[in-house]
Design a protein around this motif. Structure first.
Motif, PDB file in Angstrom:
ATOM      1  N   PHE A  71       0.868  -1.176   0.000  1.00  0.00           N
ATOM      2  CA  PHE A  71       0.000   0.000   0.000  1.00  0.00           C
ATOM      3  C   PHE A  71       0.905   1.225   0.000  1.00  0.00           C
ATOM      4  CE2 PHE A  71      -2.244   3.366   2.325  1.00  0.00           C
ATOM      5  CZ  PHE A  71      -3.421   3.445   1.594  1.00  0.00           C
ATOM      6  N   ASP A  72       0.569   2.199  -0.798  1.00  0.00           N
ATOM      7  CA  ASP A  72       1.416   3.391  -0.960  1.00  0.00           C
ATOM      8  C   ASP A  72       0.728   4.595  -0.310  1.00  0.00           C
ATOM      9  OD1 ASP A  72       2.882   5.590  -1.844  1.00  0.00           O
ATOM     10  OD2 ASP A  72       3.358   4.662  -3.771  1.00  0.00           O
ATOM     11  N   ALA A  73       1.229   5.014   0.844  1.00  0.00           N
ATOM     12  CA  ALA A  73       0.620   6.127   1.575  1.00  0.00           C
ATOM     13  C   ALA A  73       0.663   7.420   0.767  1.00  0.00           C
ATOM     14  CB  ALA A  73       1.328   6.315   2.915  1.00  0.00           C
ATOM     15  N   GLU A  74       1.728   7.608  -0.010  1.00  0.00           N
ATOM     16  CA  GLU A  74       1.839   8.822  -0.817  1.00  0.00           C
ATOM     17  C   GLU A  74       0.753   8.856  -1.900  1.00  0.00           C
ATOM     18  OE1 GLU A  74       3.720  11.460  -0.188  1.00  0.00           O
ATOM     19  OE2 GLU A  74       4.268  10.345   1.628  1.00  0.00           O
ATOM     20  N   ARG A  75       0.495   7.702  -2.495  1.00  0.00           N
ATOM     21  CA  ARG A  75      -0.589   7.633  -3.476  1.00  0.00           C
ATOM     22  C   ARG A  75      -1.930   7.945  -2.806  1.00  0.00           C
ATOM     23  NH1 ARG A  75       0.752   4.817  -8.392  1.00  0.00           N
ATOM     24  NH2 ARG A  75       2.769   3.767  -8.254  1.00  0.00           N
ATOM     25  N   ALA A  76      -2.099   7.453  -1.577  1.00  0.00           N
ATOM     26  CA  ALA A  76      -3.340   7.708  -0.847  1.00  0.00           C
ATOM     27  C   ALA A  76      -3.514   9.203  -0.579  1.00  0.00           C
ATOM     28  CB  ALA A  76      -3.344   6.929   0.455  1.00  0.00           C
ATOM     29  N   LYS A  77      -2.425   9.875  -0.197  1.00  0.00           N
ATOM     30  CA  LYS A  77      -2.496  11.321   0.049  1.00  0.00           C
ATOM     31  C   LYS A  77      -2.864  12.066  -1.234  1.00  0.00           C
ATOM     32  CE  LYS A  77       0.933  11.243   3.789  1.00  0.00           C
ATOM     33  NZ  LYS A  77       2.321  11.620   4.182  1.00  0.00           N
ATOM     34  N   LYS A  78      -2.268  11.626  -2.327  1.00  0.00           N
ATOM     35  CA  LYS A  78      -2.561  12.262  -3.619  1.00  0.00           C
ATOM     36  C   LYS A  78      -4.002  11.987  -4.029  1.00  0.00           C
ATOM     37  CE  LYS A  78      -0.645  12.831  -8.254  1.00  0.00           C
ATOM     38  NZ  LYS A  78       0.399  12.422  -9.215  1.00  0.00           N
TER      39      LYS A  78
END
Length: 353
Positions: free
Chosen positions: A331-338
């Motif tokens: 899971f990519d937290a940065e993608r989630a923020k974006k």
């Protein structure tokens, strides 16, 4: 191999069945007059919340025990079990210390857990291909999304209907209530361990943390189904015939056979009896389960194929199609923020004067 692959090709032809349907009478494990607990729903749109019961509460009515979505989420994980696991790619997303199989994600290929992973671009391309009439890429990543339905509601808007819809309802039910009393382990205030609460906020805090007696009256106490309980399930063959691999007829046949195999495996091995606390349902031994092939002209033929037979077919079809790669992705937290960032709205076109 070819004979096995051709076994159900008549389902895929224009004059084949529109659907396979099953009606299975159920009873609580306690017996026909046992209490069961239906799903509860939040209030909204004029619905007060609680059990979904349509009709006269003191006469003829129907209670929704388990919804289509809930049933789908119970059935889909069977493809992670050893006997069926080889039929589909096992895609696992690691989120911190937790690992989530895509088969357990409520929104399947459209779920946030996979959208915000390294599969994001690959899935987006697969959904775009689906919009163009080619479901192959999605079938290589998340084939059960083509069986239980998917909607990429937060991106491409690509949507596929459920091939399998299963619902459990209870008929002519009597609604029950129950009351309870929480009793603390000791009299904290009476024994001088805590000072007496002097206002509502303090009393609420004491109650929340379990330091005082708390009554609970008139809450949901389940139902008794006087008119019986039944699971209705449909495998929409007509919808399956809409799945294509673009204009390639041979590839489309392989794809349809593969998805048909998965759908038949799921359909012939419907979920176990445990639904929730207080609700375990089993087949009614005194009533017959009936499964039919239903054709466009309304005619019906008994469906007599066993789970073992369709499992053999599904394995052959999966091998012929080529099951996608199993993998573990983070899971990519940065993608989630974006993903949380507001999306730019396209400017409205100016009207011509």
């Amino acid at each position: 191999m070819s004979n096995i692959l051709e076994q159900f090709d008549h389902y895929l032809k224009a004059d084949g069945p529109a659907a396979i349907v099953t009606r299975e009478p159920l009873i609580p494990v306690e017996g026909p007059d046992g209490v069961l607990f239906p799903s509860t729903f939040a209030s909204g749109d004029g619905f007060p919340g609680g059990y979904n019961i349509d009709g006269d509460l003191n006469g003829e009515n129907i209670a929704l025990v388990d919804s289509v979505g809930s049933q789908a989420n119970r059935i889909e994980p069977l493809f992670a079990e050893p006997e069926q696991a080889e039929l589909v790619p096992q895609v696992v997303i690691t989120a911190g210390a937790k690992k989530i199989n895509l088969l357990e994600a409520g929104h399947r290929a459209g779920d946030a857990i996979v959208r915000c992973s390294s599969l994001q671009q690959e899935l987006q391309d697969a959904f775009k291909a689906l919009l163009d009439g080619n479901a192959t890429s999605l079938a290589k990543i998340a084939p059960t999304s083509l069986v239980f339905g998917v909607w990429d509601s937060r991106d491409t808007q690509a949507k596929m209907p459920r091939l399998i819809a299963s619902t459990i309802r209870a008929y002519n039910v009597r609604k029950l209530t129950r009351s309870a009393q929480y009793v603390p382990a000791t009299e904290y205030v009476g024994n001088g361990l805590l000072s007496e609460a002097t206002d509502k906020a303090a009393k609420d805090a004491y109650a929340e943390r379990g330091f005082i007696h708390v009554p609970a009256t008139g809450s949901h106490g389940g139902i008794i189904a006087k008119g019986g309980i039944r699971r209705d399930a449909t495998l929409a063959i007509a919808a399956l015939k809409l799945i294509t691999a673009g204009s390639d007829a041979e590839a489309t046949l392989k794809l349809r056979r593969y998805i048909l195999g998965l759908a038949l495996v799921a359909f012939t091995k419907l979920p176990g009896g445990y639904l929730r606390q207080g609700t375990i349902l089993v087949s009614d031994p005194d009533k017959e389960r009936k499964t039919d092939e239903v054709y466009a002209n309304g005619s019906r033929k008994p469906f007599t194929v066993t789970h073992d037979e369709v499992l053999k077919y599904a394995k052959a079809a999966a091998k012929d199609f080529g099951v996608g790669e199993s993998r573990e992705v983070p899971f990519d937290a940065e993608r989630a923020k974006k993903d949380l960032e507001p999306k730019e709205k396209k400017p409205k076109a100016k009207k011509e004067k």
